[in-house]
Design an enzyme around this catalytic site. Sequence first.
Site, short mmCIF file in Angstrom:
data_model
loop_
_atom_site.label_atom_id
_atom_site.label_comp_id
_atom_site.label_asym_id
_atom_site.label_seq_id
_atom_site.Cartn_x
_atom_site.Cartn_y
_atom_site.Cartn_z
N GLU A 183 -6.02 24.26 -24.38
CA GLU A 183 -7.40 24.27 -25.88
C GLU A 183 -8.72 24.05 -25.16
O GLU A 183 -8.18 22.84 -24.90
CB GLU A 183 -6.75 24.38 -27.07
N PHE A 203 -9.13 10.47 -33.98
CA PHE A 203 -8.75 11.62 -33.51
C PHE A 203 -7.62 12.10 -35.45
O PHE A 203 -7.51 12.40 -36.38
CB PHE A 203 -7.80 12.34 -32.65
N SER A 224 0.03 28.00 -23.32
CA SER A 224 -1.69 27.46 -23.64
C SER A 224 -2.08 27.24 -23.87
O SER A 224 -2.17 26.12 -24.21
CB SER A 224 -1.77 28.96 -25.03
N HIS A 282 0.96 24.64 -26.58
CA HIS A 282 -0.41 25.29 -26.95
C HIS A 282 -0.82 23.21 -26.68
O HIS A 282 -0.68 22.16 -27.55
CB HIS A 282 -0.90 25.15 -28.62
N ASP A 285 -13.65 22.55 -40.88
CA ASP A 285 -13.71 21.62 -42.20
C ASP A 285 -15.93 21.17 -42.70
O ASP A 285 -16.46 21.71 -42.34
CB ASP A 285 -14.46 19.93 -41.57
#
Length: 273
Positions: A6, A205, A4, A255, A98
């Site tokens: 994103e 990140f 998959s 993913h 968040d």
Amino acid sequence: MQLSFEFFPPRTEKGKQNLKLVRQELTVVNPHYFSTTFGAGGTTQEATLETVLDIQANDNISAAPHLSCIDSDKLKILSLLKQYQAAGINRVVALRGDIPSGVRDIGDFHYANELVEFIRHEFGNYFHIEVAAYPEMHPQATNMNTDIEHFVNKIKAGADGAITQYFYNADAYFRFVDEVQKNGIDVPITPGIMPITNYDQLLRFSNMCGAEIPRWIEKRLSTYGDDLASLSAFGFDVVSNLCDQLKSQGVESFHFYSMNKTQPSLLLAQELK
Ligand code: FAD
């Protein structure tokens, strides 16, 4: 092998056209689904809806919207899920999100397990629900044991599976899966794979989400400077080895955090096929 990818929801026309091309290019590995992130507090929510409806209508691949519940309420979430259902979308990634800075009233939901419970209560088994997992611990968790307990609660609330935060240390993933299984949970926990192409962005990140960049990788990445080709080649090697390690120990779903780019996710995915 289930793969998959994103995306984040593009907001400019150029970004939208680019993502259409990326989606088309990724179809060669027959993706299981395309997921699209969702901004807490409303920032990208309309764009998420637009992107997933476009995927569902035009790609021959299931669209999976992310849905964060913090700073929201039951009516808003219900209305969004009904729109997804009406469009034939039956897969969601359910998150707390968040807490936006300055927000005092966080709304009807405090944690992701409450969102999972709500979706199951309102829609029964209509949606396939994925939740987030943190093999290196969620940054706000007080310790690994309670974080695992909270993860287990999300599955017990009705989630079908999980996607992990990215990691570069396969041992952290396997230990997490073992500990979750010791709690009687046996849903698929799909590793989230973050390709390495940009040193500064990766550091940023990782600081935010608590994913560790092993020292030896960080030291090497820091030496490349403007030499992006060498950085990407090294990054590809690291991530490709990680995927090999996971696959050789039985992982059957991956993913990719594509960052709305075809490469290097496509090449990594093709190596796994
Ligand atoms: P939760 O599972 O609710 O956990 C959050 C924290 O609360 C953890 O520390 C947990 O231990 C703790 N906790 C849980 N239950 C309790 C309890 N009962 N009592 C006390 N503490 C508790 N963010 C976005 O905004 N949009 C996205 O699209 C998005 N997509 C993501 C996709 C993936 C695969 C992943 C891994 C993360 C994603 N995120 C996204 C980030 C995520 O929203 C943040 O990490 C957020 O801080 C936590 O969300 P969660 O669903 O994991 O929260």
